[in-house]
Structures are given as C-alpha cells and as structure tokens.
Scaffold this motif. Structure first.
Motif, PDB file in Angstrom:
ATOM      1  N   LEU A 140       0.722  -1.104   0.156  1.00  0.00           N
ATOM      2  CA  LEU A 140       0.111  -0.153   0.002  1.00  0.00           C
ATOM      3  C   LEU A 140       0.910   1.340   0.051  1.00  0.00           C
ATOM      4  CD1 LEU A 140      -2.718  -0.816   2.456  1.00  0.00           C
ATOM      5  CD2 LEU A 140      -2.840  -1.097  -0.280  1.00  0.00           C
ATOM      6  N   LEU A 141       2.096   1.297   0.669  1.00  0.00           N
ATOM      7  CA  LEU A 141       2.930   2.441   0.800  1.00  0.00           C
ATOM      8  C   LEU A 141       3.603   2.552  -0.602  1.00  0.00           C
ATOM      9  CD1 LEU A 141       4.955   1.693   4.111  1.00  0.00           C
ATOM     10  CD2 LEU A 141       3.095   3.732   3.426  1.00  0.00           C
ATOM     11  N   ARG A 142       3.475   1.416  -1.334  1.00  0.00           N
ATOM     12  CA  ARG A 142       4.454   1.648  -2.869  1.00  0.00           C
ATOM     13  C   ARG A 142       3.389   1.958  -3.843  1.00  0.00           C
ATOM     14  NH1 ARG A 142       6.845  -3.416  -1.329  1.00  0.00           N
ATOM     15  NH2 ARG A 142       5.351  -4.290  -2.775  1.00  0.00           N
ATOM     16  N   GLU A 143       2.155   1.304  -3.622  1.00  0.00           N
ATOM     17  CA  GLU A 143       0.858   1.595  -4.809  1.00  0.00           C
ATOM     18  C   GLU A 143      -0.428   2.267  -4.000  1.00  0.00           C
ATOM     19  OE1 GLU A 143       0.377  -1.204  -7.473  1.00  0.00           O
ATOM     20  OE2 GLU A 143       2.362  -1.986  -7.413  1.00  0.00           O
ATOM     21  N   GLN A 144      -0.347   3.587  -3.751  1.00  0.00           N
ATOM     22  CA  GLN A 144      -1.301   4.317  -3.177  1.00  0.00           C
ATOM     23  C   GLN A 144      -2.583   4.014  -3.821  1.00  0.00           C
ATOM     24  OE1 GLN A 144      -0.569   6.649  -0.766  1.00  0.00           O
ATOM     25  NE2 GLN A 144       1.500   5.994  -0.706  1.00  0.00           N
ATOM     26  N   SER A 145      -2.919   3.659  -4.962  1.00  0.00           N
ATOM     27  CA  SER A 145      -4.025   3.404  -5.575  1.00  0.00           C
ATOM     28  C   SER A 145      -4.843   2.123  -5.264  1.00  0.00           C
ATOM     29  CB  SER A 145      -3.802   3.223  -7.077  1.00  0.00           C
ATOM     30  OG  SER A 145      -3.064   2.011  -7.448  1.00  0.00           O
ATOM     31  N   LEU A 146      -3.929   1.270  -4.390  1.00  0.00           N
ATOM     32  CA  LEU A 146      -4.729   0.155  -3.817  1.00  0.00           C
ATOM     33  C   LEU A 146      -5.192   0.581  -2.410  1.00  0.00           C
ATOM     34  CD1 LEU A 146      -1.972  -2.483  -4.732  1.00  0.00           C
ATOM     35  CD2 LEU A 146      -3.939  -2.130  -5.939  1.00  0.00           C
ATOM     36  N   LYS A 147      -5.300   1.256  -1.986  1.00  0.00           N
ATOM     37  CA  LYS A 147      -5.524   1.862  -0.613  1.00  0.00           C
ATOM     38  C   LYS A 147      -6.943   1.754  -0.333  1.00  0.00           C
ATOM     39  CE  LYS A 147      -1.782   4.373   1.618  1.00  0.00           C
ATOM     40  NZ  LYS A 147      -1.529   5.841   2.033  1.00  0.00           N
ATOM     41  N   LYS A 148      -7.967   2.299  -1.500  1.00  0.00           N
ATOM     42  CA  LYS A 148      -9.140   2.093  -1.428  1.00  0.00           C
ATOM     43  C   LYS A 148      -9.792   0.592  -1.472  1.00  0.00           C
ATOM     44  CE  LYS A 148      -9.974   3.199  -6.105  1.00  0.00           C
ATOM     45  NZ  LYS A 148      -8.685   3.507  -6.629  1.00  0.00           N
ATOM     46  N   LEU A 149      -8.917  -0.149  -2.027  1.00  0.00           N
ATOM     47  CA  LEU A 149      -9.438  -1.684  -2.071  1.00  0.00           C
ATOM     48  C   LEU A 149      -9.123  -2.217  -0.566  1.00  0.00           C
ATOM     49  CD1 LEU A 149      -8.112  -2.691  -5.423  1.00  0.00           C
ATOM     50  CD2 LEU A 149     -10.563  -2.067  -4.978  1.00  0.00           C
ATOM     51  N   ALA A 150      -7.835  -1.851  -0.104  1.00  0.00           N
ATOM     52  CA  ALA A 150      -7.607  -2.246   1.265  1.00  0.00           C
ATOM     53  C   ALA A 150      -8.580  -2.014   2.324  1.00  0.00           C
ATOM     54  CB  ALA A 150      -6.249  -1.937   1.779  1.00  0.00           C
ATOM     55  N   TRP A 151      -9.026  -0.495   2.171  1.00  0.00           N
ATOM     56  CA  TRP A 151     -10.034   0.018   3.082  1.00  0.00           C
ATOM     57  C   TRP A 151     -11.308  -0.722   2.763  1.00  0.00           C
ATOM     58  CZ3 TRP A 151     -11.118   1.731   7.246  1.00  0.00           C
ATOM     59  CH2 TRP A 151     -12.295   2.458   7.641  1.00  0.00           C
ATOM     60  N   LYS A 152     -11.727  -1.241   1.703  1.00  0.00           N
ATOM     61  CA  LYS A 152     -12.927  -2.108   1.593  1.00  0.00           C
ATOM     62  C   LYS A 152     -12.722  -3.551   2.317  1.00  0.00           C
ATOM     63  CE  LYS A 152     -15.074  -0.440  -2.599  1.00  0.00           C
ATOM     64  NZ  LYS A 152     -14.958  -0.713  -4.256  1.00  0.00           N
ATOM     65  N   ASP A 153     -11.451  -4.068   2.294  1.00  0.00           N
ATOM     66  CA  ASP A 153     -11.292  -5.094   2.945  1.00  0.00           C
ATOM     67  C   ASP A 153     -11.406  -5.110   4.290  1.00  0.00           C
ATOM     68  OD1 ASP A 153     -10.815  -6.505   0.482  1.00  0.00           O
ATOM     69  OD2 ASP A 153      -8.874  -6.242   0.681  1.00  0.00           O
ATOM     70  N   PHE A 154     -10.761  -3.939   5.017  1.00  0.00           N
ATOM     71  CA  PHE A 154     -10.826  -3.860   6.365  1.00  0.00           C
ATOM     72  C   PHE A 154     -12.193  -3.341   6.829  1.00  0.00           C
ATOM     73  CE2 PHE A 154      -6.246  -4.042   6.334  1.00  0.00           C
ATOM     74  CZ  PHE A 154      -5.860  -4.901   7.390  1.00  0.00           C
ATOM     75  N   GLN A 155     -13.332  -2.593   6.175  1.00  0.00           N
ATOM     76  CA  GLN A 155     -14.431  -2.463   6.553  1.00  0.00           C
ATOM     77  C   GLN A 155     -15.342  -3.674   6.351  1.00  0.00           C
ATOM     78  OE1 GLN A 155     -14.994   0.491   3.355  1.00  0.00           O
ATOM     79  NE2 GLN A 155     -15.698   1.820   4.773  1.00  0.00           N
ATOM     80  N   PHE A 156     -14.910  -4.622   5.688  1.00  0.00           N
ATOM     81  CA  PHE A 156     -15.459  -5.936   5.432  1.00  0.00           C
ATOM     82  C   PHE A 156     -15.144  -6.841   6.806  1.00  0.00           C
ATOM     83  CE2 PHE A 156     -14.976 -10.631   4.991  1.00  0.00           C
ATOM     84  CZ  PHE A 156     -16.355 -10.791   4.676  1.00  0.00           C
ATOM     85  N   ILE A 157     -13.917  -6.754   7.202  1.00  0.00           N
ATOM     86  CA  ILE A 157     -13.582  -7.315   8.414  1.00  0.00           C
ATOM     87  C   ILE A 157     -14.343  -6.839   9.660  1.00  0.00           C
ATOM     88  CG2 ILE A 157     -11.475  -7.447   9.983  1.00  0.00           C
ATOM     89  CD1 ILE A 157      -9.706  -7.552   7.114  1.00  0.00           C
ATOM     90  N   ARG A 158     -14.277  -5.489   9.705  1.00  0.00           N
ATOM     91  CA  ARG A 158     -15.014  -4.856  10.961  1.00  0.00           C
ATOM     92  C   ARG A 158     -16.247  -5.385  10.932  1.00  0.00           C
ATOM     93  NH1 ARG A 158     -16.167   0.991   9.493  1.00  0.00           N
ATOM     94  NH2 ARG A 158     -17.619  -0.298   8.088  1.00  0.00           N
ATOM     95  N   ASP A 159     -17.155  -5.316   9.793  1.00  0.00           N
ATOM     96  CA  ASP A 159     -18.592  -5.755   9.733  1.00  0.00           C
ATOM     97  C   ASP A 159     -18.546  -7.236  10.118  1.00  0.00           C
ATOM     98  OD1 ASP A 159     -18.908  -3.062   9.404  1.00  0.00           O
ATOM     99  OD2 ASP A 159     -19.445  -3.509   6.865  1.00  0.00           O
ATOM    100  N   PHE A 160     -17.756  -8.031   9.418  1.00  0.00           N
ATOM    101  CA  PHE A 160     -17.877  -9.583   9.621  1.00  0.00           C
ATOM    102  C   PHE A 160     -17.723  -9.909  11.370  1.00  0.00           C
ATOM    103  CE2 PHE A 160     -15.841 -13.704  10.065  1.00  0.00           C
ATOM    104  CZ  PHE A 160     -16.650 -14.457   9.028  1.00  0.00           C
ATOM    105  N   ILE A 161     -16.973  -9.241  12.053  1.00  0.00           N
ATOM    106  CA  ILE A 161     -16.742  -9.209  13.335  1.00  0.00           C
ATOM    107  C   ILE A 161     -18.127  -9.059  14.240  1.00  0.00           C
ATOM    108  CG2 ILE A 161     -15.482  -8.584  15.480  1.00  0.00           C
ATOM    109  CD1 ILE A 161     -13.037  -8.231  13.496  1.00  0.00           C
ATOM    110  N   LYS A 162     -18.834  -7.798  13.818  1.00  0.00           N
ATOM    111  CA  LYS A 162     -19.921  -7.427  14.398  1.00  0.00           C
ATOM    112  C   LYS A 162     -20.990  -8.347  13.894  1.00  0.00           C
ATOM    113  CE  LYS A 162     -18.631  -2.831  15.540  1.00  0.00           C
ATOM    114  NZ  LYS A 162     -17.916  -1.722  14.455  1.00  0.00           N
TER     115      LYS A 162
END
Length: 162
Positions: A140-162
């Motif tokens: 993500l530090l090398r390829e800033q454009s992927l941050k929005k995809l990683a953010w989707k993944d971490f939102q999924f992780i947050r929602d999955f736990i709840k």
C-alpha cells in the motif's frame, strides 16, 4: 546472530483479529516487535479507522518468524516449518477472523496459487477460522491506488466481526 532470532508476535491474546504478515525486518527483530516503521504506522491507522488498536483485540504475527535475507520469497520448507506454530497461535488466541497480508501469506494459508486480486474476493478457512486476504502495508505504501481496495477489505473485516 540476529538473523536467527524469532519474532513470535504481540498484542491481545484474546484478539478478535489475528493479523499475519510475511516476515519481520531487522528492526522488528531487534525490538522483538512486529510491524514497525512506516508499514506499522499505516497498519495502526487502518486499525484505528475500524475501531481497533494493536494492543486491544488485535494480535500481530508473521508467517515466517525470522528475517528473510534479501528480497526473496520464503522457501516452501520455511513456510512448512512455521505453519504448525501459526496454527498453535491461532488455537490459543481463537480470533474471530484471521487477516493474511500479501500474496505470499495468502498463497501459503489457502494453499492455492492465485493472484492477490482473486484471493481478496473470498473468505477462506484456515485452521477452522475465517481468513481474509488483503494487501500488505508495504504494498500500500508503494501503490497508493490500492488503499481504497484495502479499506474495503478492512471495512468488511470490521462488519464481519460484528
């Protein structure tokens, strides 16, 4: 010899999220602490954005517990040596979800040769626990454009736990 030292991990032993990176750097070995430097700061920001901190409800560890010299992929023998230890950590922690960071970790844990883009699309099972693969902070530090995809993944992780 610092190269032979291991970083087992750190965090909450009753974690909801167990995060698995590829292998520690020399600094992480010196401090015996995972995810330091810029990649660690980025991971901390991502965790904070979903309501977590590395010391609360999160456990950080590596697939390979020692530094890999040079920028090579870990050998299958190295991965196979450490998988039982990772499984033991998972058994003890009993996370609600495992998060695998990066292609190498993803391939090792799902045992399939897929691109990270394909691995991100599914929730897998590892050691009887749900496993989500996403990009590593270094990527993500090398390829800033992927941050929005990683953010989707971490939102999924947050929602999955709840």
């Amino acid at each position: 010899n610092i190269k032979n030292e291991l970083v087992f991990g750190s965090g909450d032993s009753n974690a909801d999220i167990l995060i698995v990176g590829e292998s520690p750097s020399e600094n992480e070995i010196k401090d015996n602490n995972p995810f330091l430097g810029n990649s660690g700061r980025l991971l901390d920001k991502i965790l904070k954005a979903i309501g977590y901190a590395r010391s609360e409800r999160v456990y950080l560890t590596y697939l390979i517990k020692y530094e890999i010299n040079g920028s090579r992929y870990p050998l299958n023998s190295e991965i196979n040596n450490f998988i039982p230890l990772l499984q033991k950590q998972i058994e003890i922690i009993e996370p609600k979800i495992i998060v695998g960071l990066g292609t190498v970790v993803g391939k090792a844990l799902i045992n399939k040769n897929l691109s990270i883009d394909l691995m991100r699309e599914e929730v897998y099972n590892f050691s009887s626990y749900p496993l989500k693969i996403t990009y590593s902070p270094n990527t993500l530090l090398r390829e800033q454009s992927l941050k929005k995809l990683a953010w989707k993944d971490f939102q999924f992780i947050r929602d999955f736990i709840k």
